[in-house]
Design an enzyme around this catalytic site. Structure first.
Site, short mmCIF file in Angstrom:
data_model
loop_
_atom_site.label_atom_id
_atom_site.label_comp_id
_atom_site.label_asym_id
_atom_site.label_seq_id
_atom_site.Cartn_x
_atom_site.Cartn_y
_atom_site.Cartn_z
N HIS A 1 24.87 28.70 2.47
CA HIS A 1 24.17 29.69 3.28
C HIS A 1 24.37 29.47 4.78
CE1 HIS A 1 21.12 29.76 -0.27
NE2 HIS A 1 22.16 30.52 -0.53
N HIS B 1 25.62 25.72 4.72
CA HIS B 1 24.87 24.60 4.15
C HIS B 1 24.52 24.88 2.69
CE1 HIS B 1 20.92 22.64 3.25
NE2 HIS B 1 21.65 21.60 3.60
N ARG C 1 21.97 25.50 -4.38
CA ARG C 1 21.60 26.51 -3.39
C ARG C 1 22.64 26.49 -2.29
NH1 ARG C 1 16.37 28.36 -4.21
NH2 ARG C 1 15.09 27.07 -5.57
N TYR D 1 13.20 21.23 5.28
CA TYR D 1 14.14 21.30 6.40
C TYR D 1 13.56 22.12 7.55
CZ TYR D 1 15.74 25.63 4.05
OH TYR D 1 15.80 26.85 3.42
N LYS E 1 22.20 36.00 -5.90
CA LYS E 1 22.73 36.13 -4.53
C LYS E 1 23.86 35.13 -4.29
CE LYS E 1 20.60 34.11 -1.12
NZ LYS E 1 19.68 33.69 -0.09
N ASP E 2 23.66 33.88 -4.71
CA ASP E 2 24.69 32.87 -4.49
C ASP E 2 25.92 33.11 -5.37
OD1 ASP E 2 22.96 31.82 -2.66
OD2 ASP E 2 22.50 30.01 -3.80
N ARG F 1 0.81 -1.22 0.00
CA ARG F 1 0.00 0.00 0.00
C ARG F 1 0.84 1.27 0.00
NH1 ARG F 1 -2.65 -0.32 5.36
NH2 ARG F 1 -0.63 -1.23 5.80
N GLU G 1 21.89 36.92 7.05
CA GLU G 1 22.22 35.85 6.12
C GLU G 1 23.54 36.16 5.41
OE1 GLU G 1 19.65 33.02 3.28
OE2 GLU G 1 19.52 35.14 2.80
N GLN H 1 10.85 26.59 12.70
CA GLN H 1 10.41 26.91 11.34
C GLN H 1 10.63 25.71 10.45
OE1 GLN H 1 11.64 30.84 9.96
NE2 GLN H 1 12.14 29.97 7.97
N ASP H 2 9.69 25.44 9.55
CA ASP H 2 9.84 24.42 8.52
C ASP H 2 9.89 25.12 7.17
OD1 ASP H 2 9.72 22.40 10.37
OD2 ASP H 2 7.77 21.63 9.76
#
Length: 181
Positions: free
Chosen positions: A62, A118, A59, A131, A167-168, A23, A142, A47-48
């Site tokens: 950071h 990360h 990404r 995350y 930004k990255d 299932r 940041e 926070q999620d």
């Protein structure tokens, strides 16, 4: 759940016990008591976050210099190569990194403590990453280290250049980055 320490002992991977049959499947993606017993860490998630990215999107790297975030990262669709870089100057593993493959199939998670940068790169056509964080997003704090910093020498598992945000792309070199004491 099975917790495995990486070459940087503060970073660990978590493999849940999966119950499956014809299932589908069920597993606990997080259990505070088991996490604390296995790691000795008591963390509170506030926070999620959920991101969706296409193939070759990178990404990172950071972090937040104030309001640092610990992150518990997992993939619910697709595959990524996820990395954590130790940016704690007082650490014996300062400037070292670890990486692991997180997929919807293997259901592995990685614990990235505060004090680490990360990032991840998407290896499948599309990937969705969830995350949990231990502090709130604070854009004013940041920071970003370049994904291709020569000193860090991260071994991203792709040929050619990834797709990165503006930004990255403007991330600083590791030697110029604001790091933790």
């Amino acid at each position: 759940m099975k917790i495995t320490l990486t070459e940087i002992p503060d970073v660990c991977t978590i493999e849940p016990k999966v119950f499956g049959d014809s299932r589908g499947f069920f597993f606990e993606s997080y259990n505070e008591k088991q996490f604390m017993e296995a790691t000795g860490l008591q963390v509170a998630f506030v926070q999620d976050n959920h991101s969706r990215s296409k193939k070759h999107v990178l990404r990172g790297l950071h972090y937040q210099i104030r309001q640092p975030q610990g992150k518990l990262v997992r993939v619910i669709s697709g595959e990524v190569f996820d990395v954590a870089v130790d940016i704690r100057r007082s650490s014996s593993t300062f400037g070292k990194w670890v990486g692991d493959y997180l997929t919807a199939e293997n259901k592995k998670q990685i614990w990235v403590p505060s004090g680490f940068a990360h990032g991840f790169i998407v290896l499948s056509d599309v990937a969705e990453v969830l995350y949990k964080t231990t502090d709130y997003w604070a854009p004013e704090h940041e920071r970003c280290i370049r994904w291709n910093d020569p000193e860090l020498n991260l071994q991203w598992p792709i040929a050619g250049n990834p797709l990165v945000s503006e930004k990255d792309e403007k991330g600083v070199l590791f030697r110029d980055a604001e790091v933790f004491p």
